[in-house]
Scaffold this motif. Structure first.
Motif, PDB file in Angstrom:
ATOM      1  N   ASN A 131      43.825  35.288  13.294  1.00  0.00           N
ATOM      2  CA  ASN A 131      44.861  34.257  13.298  1.00  0.00           C
ATOM      3  C   ASN A 131      44.547  33.221  14.387  1.00  0.00           C
ATOM      4  O   ASN A 131      45.173  33.161  15.436  1.00  0.00           O
ATOM      5  N   LYS A 132      43.546  32.414  14.095  1.00  0.00           N
ATOM      6  CA  LYS A 132      43.045  31.428  15.062  1.00  0.00           C
ATOM      7  C   LYS A 132      44.116  30.416  15.455  1.00  0.00           C
ATOM      8  O   LYS A 132      44.177  29.989  16.610  1.00  0.00           O
ATOM      9  N   ALA A 133      44.967  30.032  14.514  1.00  0.00           N
ATOM     10  CA  ALA A 133      46.011  29.039  14.814  1.00  0.00           C
ATOM     11  C   ALA A 133      46.972  29.575  15.874  1.00  0.00           C
ATOM     12  O   ALA A 133      47.256  28.901  16.866  1.00  0.00           O
ATOM     13  N   SER A 134      47.463  30.786  15.687  1.00  0.00           N
ATOM     14  CA  SER A 134      48.414  31.360  16.637  1.00  0.00           C
ATOM     15  C   SER A 134      47.746  31.604  17.990  1.00  0.00           C
ATOM     16  O   SER A 134      48.334  31.330  19.040  1.00  0.00           O
ATOM     17  N   ARG A 135      46.530  32.103  17.968  1.00  0.00           N
ATOM     18  CA  ARG A 135      45.817  32.354  19.220  1.00  0.00           C
ATOM     19  C   ARG A 135      45.595  31.044  19.977  1.00  0.00           C
ATOM     20  O   ARG A 135      45.709  30.991  21.198  1.00  0.00           O
TER      21      ARG A 135
END
Length: 156
Positions: A131-135
């Motif tokens: 979950n690159k966006a949240s990270r």
């Protein structure tokens, strides 16, 4: 455009359920039935979780929640026993509001709510590695990654 976070109420449940089954949400919010049960029982069994709706100009666009880790059954890699540890979850359900910076604003507003608790010392979050966006939201919001535990932590 500023967002507002308000307490989730029973009339929000159908919208919340709809969001959980949208592909961009479902890939991170596994077991939607569990999320739905928690929201449905927010006045009883899960009253220790603050379930909230994210709005822009009165229009619901997402969901978020926060809770004191000591009230949950999660150890959070040892952070729970330190005391004063809270966790958050957040999502944008309406696709037209994705990738516009609202995730960072949701995190900031959740931090404001948690800071009102006298015991609050830190917030921990554990989005999936994929979950690159949240990270990215968490890193840009001042969270540090505890690599050993794969948990994002922010002292507040």
């Amino acid at each position: 455009m500023a967002i507002n976070i308000r307490k989730m109420n029973k009339s929000d449940l159908e919208t919340f359920k709809k969001w959980l089954y949208k592909p961009h949400v479902a890939k991170w919010y596994h077991e939607p039935e569990s999320w739905i049960e928690e929201a449905e029982k927010s006045d009883s069994e899960f009253n220790w979780i603050s379930h909230c709706i994210v709005e822009i100009k009165g229009k619901p666009i997402g969901f978020c929640q926060y809770y004191a880790c000591e009230d949950s059954d999660e150890d959070w890699g040892g952070y729970t026993k330190l005391g004063g540890t809270y966790s958050i979850d957040y999502m944008i359900g309406e696709t037209e509001f994705l990738s516009k910076g609202y995730g960072k604003e949701i995190v900031r507003k959740l931090e404001e709510k948690i800071k009102y608790h006298d015991d609050a010392k830190r917030i921990v979050v554990q989005p999936e590695k994929e979950n690159k966006a949240s990270r990215g939201v968490l890193l840009s919001s001042g969270y540090l990654l505890d690599d050993e535990k794969d948990i994002f932590v922010k002292v507040i």
